[in-house]
Design a protein around this motif. Structure first.
Motif, PDB file in Angstrom:
ATOM      1  N   VAL A 155      37.849 -30.156 -73.720  1.00 51.10           N
ATOM      2  CA  VAL A 155      38.791 -30.427 -73.545  1.00 51.10           C
ATOM      3  C   VAL A 155      39.083 -31.093 -71.938  1.00 51.10           C
ATOM      4  O   VAL A 155      39.503 -32.103 -71.459  1.00 51.10           O
ATOM      5  CB  VAL A 155      40.089 -30.204 -74.441  1.00 51.10           C
ATOM      6  N   THR A 156      38.748 -30.257 -71.538  1.00 51.51           N
ATOM      7  CA  THR A 156      38.860 -29.714 -70.025  1.00 51.51           C
ATOM      8  C   THR A 156      37.858 -31.104 -69.719  1.00 51.51           C
ATOM      9  O   THR A 156      38.034 -31.891 -68.283  1.00 51.51           O
ATOM     10  CB  THR A 156      38.124 -28.695 -69.823  1.00 51.51           C
ATOM     11  N   TRP A 158      37.323 -33.833 -69.966  1.00 50.68           N
ATOM     12  CA  TRP A 158      37.196 -34.962 -71.211  1.00 50.68           C
ATOM     13  C   TRP A 158      38.700 -35.232 -70.207  1.00 50.68           C
ATOM     14  O   TRP A 158      38.468 -36.342 -69.690  1.00 50.68           O
ATOM     15  CB  TRP A 158      37.611 -34.205 -72.450  1.00 50.68           C
ATOM     16  N   THR A 159      39.790 -34.489 -70.337  1.00 51.00           N
ATOM     17  CA  THR A 159      41.086 -34.610 -69.498  1.00 51.00           C
ATOM     18  C   THR A 159      40.743 -34.747 -67.998  1.00 51.00           C
ATOM     19  O   THR A 159      41.392 -34.941 -67.184  1.00 51.00           O
ATOM     20  CB  THR A 159      41.978 -34.291 -70.549  1.00 51.00           C
ATOM     21  N   SER A 161      41.985 -31.756 -66.711  1.00 50.17           N
ATOM     22  CA  SER A 161      43.608 -31.453 -66.348  1.00 50.17           C
ATOM     23  C   SER A 161      43.472 -29.877 -66.462  1.00 50.17           C
ATOM     24  O   SER A 161      42.458 -29.527 -67.576  1.00 50.17           O
ATOM     25  CB  SER A 161      44.548 -31.547 -67.975  1.00 50.17           C
TER      26      SER A 161
END
Length: 204
Positions: A155-156, A158-159, A161
């Motif tokens: 997720v990190t 990909w985003t 953020s």
């Protein structure tokens, strides 16, 4: 269920050693990349080390003393939650994302260690009351956290953020708080059962 206490002592000492060793590895990675979730997980490894070491020491003690140790363990389980919460609050103002590559590598390593520890402890999880309940719950929670951190790395990346890392750190706070409550309640149930057997509680 009765268990071989010598086998249990060997098992918890093995788990304690594995947790202490990987705590040092994961903490080094966590600090280098600034990951809230990894810091929480690294401190959680230390908590597992302490819990399992206490179990090895407390085996053979009276039920009353084991109950006290069980409650100490419940408090120890809260410590990683506090560490994660403090770091999460500190990062809210500047939520830089941790490096996803080292995050994933550390998470996969943690997952392997936690799988081994859970496998070692699973047959003892209901053998000596709050003592083994504490060890098994800690290992189970670490396994769940490891899976979540592997997902966090994706997720990190990909985003881009830092918020997923902060949110997972807060999630680990809740997970450890639940485990602490379960262990405390188990210890309290054992205390009441011991009093009942000793005739200290009224029948009504």
């Amino acid at each position: 269920m009765s268990v071989d206490r010598a086998s249990l002592r060997r098992a918890v000492l093995l788990v304690a050693g594995l947790n202490l060793a990987y705590m040092l590895v994961e903490l080094a990675v966590a600090v280098s990349i600034g990951s809230v979730a990894l810091v929480a997980d690294a401190v959680d490894f230390f908590e597992d080390f302490a819990v399992n070491l206490l179990i090895a020491i407390a085996l053979g003690w009276s039920v009353a003393r084991q109950v006290r140790v069980g409650k100490i363990m419940a408090v120890l389980i809260v410590l990683p939650a506090i560490a994660a919460l403090i770091m999460a609050v500190m990062k809210v103002g500047d939520p830089d994302p941790p490096a996803s590559g080292p995050l994933l590598a550390a998470a996969l390593g943690a997952l392997v260690v936690n799988l081994v520890c859970t496998g070692v402890l699973v047959r003892f999880r209901s053998g000596v009351g709050s003592l083994t309940a504490a060890a098994y719950l800690a290992a189970r929670n670490d396994l769940l956290a490891g899976v979540a951190i592997v997902a966090l790395a994706g997720v990190t990346a990909w985003t881009g953020s830092g918020w997923p890392d902060i949110l997972l750190g807060v999630g680990l706070v809740l997970l450890n708080g639940t485990a602490a409550r379960e262990v405390w309640e188990k210890a309290e149930q054992e205390r009441l059962a011991e009093q009942a057997l000793a005739g200290e509680l009224d029948d009504d």
